[in-house]
Design an enzyme around this catalytic site. Sequence first.
Site, PDB file in Angstrom:
ATOM      1  CE1 TYR A 268      -3.525  -2.589   0.503  1.00 54.59           C
ATOM      2  CE2 TYR A 268      -4.639  -0.600   1.236  1.00 54.59           C
ATOM      3  CZ  TYR A 268      -4.688  -1.900   0.803  1.00 54.59           C
ATOM      4  OH  TYR A 268      -5.904  -2.508   0.670  1.00 54.59           O
TER       5      TYR A 268
ATOM      6  CE  LYS B 112       1.306 -17.056  -2.757  1.00 55.86           C
ATOM      7  NZ  LYS B 112       0.852 -18.401  -3.208  1.00 55.86           N
TER       8      LYS B 112
ATOM      9  CG  ASP C  41      -2.151 -19.953  -1.828  1.00 58.05           C
ATOM     10  OD1 ASP C  41      -1.539 -19.973  -0.734  1.00 58.05           O
ATOM     11  OD2 ASP C  41      -1.765 -20.590  -2.823  1.00 58.05           O
TER      12      ASP C  41
ATOM     13  CG  ASP D  95      -8.050  -4.802   1.525  1.00 52.78           C
ATOM     14  OD1 ASP D  95      -8.979  -4.354   2.229  1.00 52.78           O
ATOM     15  OD2 ASP D  95      -8.001  -4.657   0.288  1.00 52.78           O
TER      16      ASP D  95
ATOM     17  CG  ASP E 171     -13.544  -7.200   2.186  1.00 56.28           C
ATOM     18  OD1 ASP E 171     -13.359  -6.480   3.190  1.00 56.28           O
ATOM     19  OD2 ASP E 171     -13.982  -6.751   1.105  1.00 56.28           O
TER      20      ASP E 171
HETATM   21  C1  IPM Z   1     -10.339  -1.361   3.974  1.00 52.44           C
HETATM   22  C2  IPM Z   1     -10.589  -0.688   2.667  1.00 52.44           C
HETATM   23  C3  IPM Z   1      -9.441   0.265   2.397  1.00 52.44           C
HETATM   24  C4  IPM Z   1      -8.194  -0.568   2.259  1.00 52.44           C
HETATM   25  C5  IPM Z   1      -9.627   1.196   1.203  1.00 52.44           C
HETATM   26  C6  IPM Z   1     -10.874   2.036   1.324  1.00 52.44           C
HETATM   27  C7  IPM Z   1      -8.422   2.069   1.003  1.00 52.44           C
HETATM   28  O1  IPM Z   1     -10.765  -1.624   1.670  1.00 52.44           O
HETATM   29  O2  IPM Z   1     -10.207  -0.660   4.995  1.00 52.44           O
HETATM   30  O3  IPM Z   1     -10.269  -2.590   3.990  1.00 52.44           O
HETATM   31  O4  IPM Z   1      -7.923  -1.149   1.206  1.00 52.44           O
HETATM   32  O5  IPM Z   1      -7.456  -0.661   3.243  1.00 52.44           O
HETATM   33 MG    MG Z   2     -10.839  -3.651   2.360  1.00 52.46          MG
END
Ligand code: IPM
Ligand code: MG
Length: 390
Positions: free
Chosen positions: A163, A214, A247, A271, A275
Amino acid sequence: DCTALSGAWGRGARRLKGDGMASNKKLLVLPGDGIGPEVMREVRRVIDWMDRRRAVTFDLEEDLVGGAAMDARGVPITEATLDKAKRADAVLFGAVGGPKWDTLGFDKRPEIAILSLRKELGLFANLRPATVLDPLVDASTLKPDVVRGLDLMIVRESTGGIYFGQPRGVETLPDGTKRGFNTEVYTTPEIERVARVGFELARKRGNKLCSVEKANVMESGLLWRQTVTAVGAAEFPDVQLSHMYADNCAMQLVRNPRQFDVIVTTNLFGDLLSDLASMLTGSLGMLASATLGGLDEGGKRHALYEPIHGSAPDIAGRGIANPLAQILSFAMLLRYSFGMEEDASLIERACTKVLSGGFRTADIMQPGMAKVSTQVMGEQLLRELDKLAA
Ligand code: IPM
Ligand code: MG
């Protein structure tokens, strides 16, 4: 100094700061874009409730971030807002982004707001719990037997990795084609400090830490694995440490998520995996997160709290978003930044009660339940708070 993080998290966590702090709690509220302002409105009502019923008063400031700041001020976050965030005891963040700003350059995108806050406040440890509440066990797309009782924590590194790594950019090659590039980079201290957060948390929970990278294809991943192993051997020999490729971890999270207690991983993998983990619980609309820094010279620890659902532009402005993740983020804030365990758990119990009472926003709607708006969900929560506090 990250060893000072000791004892700062987990069930029964203590406050992050020393006990001699002033009574006025300085809170910066940043609703942002999309459903951010709608769900934050319900938090404001919880804050008012606390003021009325619990005599807890906050010094509240609110400011624009993301697309909202872009529109009003031409930047996703101003220096003044960053300064306010540095001065605050805690930041409550909504969400940023939306199609309206998707075509802007990288320095103007709403996402810069949250990335700058993480970077400028040194918020390197992003704690993303994925917990399945009993009333919602059927809301998951996975079988109830697989997710019932799930309680895992992802510790995502959040100020380093790809990032922020240099070099990055897009260049034009001699033949006229382009080359886009980003750099995954981690130093030993960056890995050590986030690893310690993972170990500390594991100690307070199920005593198991799984480090994810990884190492089979990336040098930075190999360094990650070696460094976490060394920290474990030297400082946390009592914590059960395992390693997994990212993975495989994605696969294992869906196959048998309850094998995990705490996962510590890089910014990008965290990230993705967070999710994924959030969906195990049935709704992104339920999950809170905390992003914590180390102690600064003044003995203050910066911290930001946000729901992990993002701005959800597809449903923004319709009054149907689930406010619970934002409200639970506020509960986390009370616990971790102010040591207000009792109030935090009051809010968490009220959330569970509202759900057991059959109230559902669209994202967690199930047959036989009552589908309610953002506002009604907030009102029901206040009712449960009243009952619990009676
Ligand atoms: C998160 C989001 C952020 C990230 C974006 C909005 C920059 O997806 O907080 O997970 O990728 O960190
Ligand atoms: Mg995110």
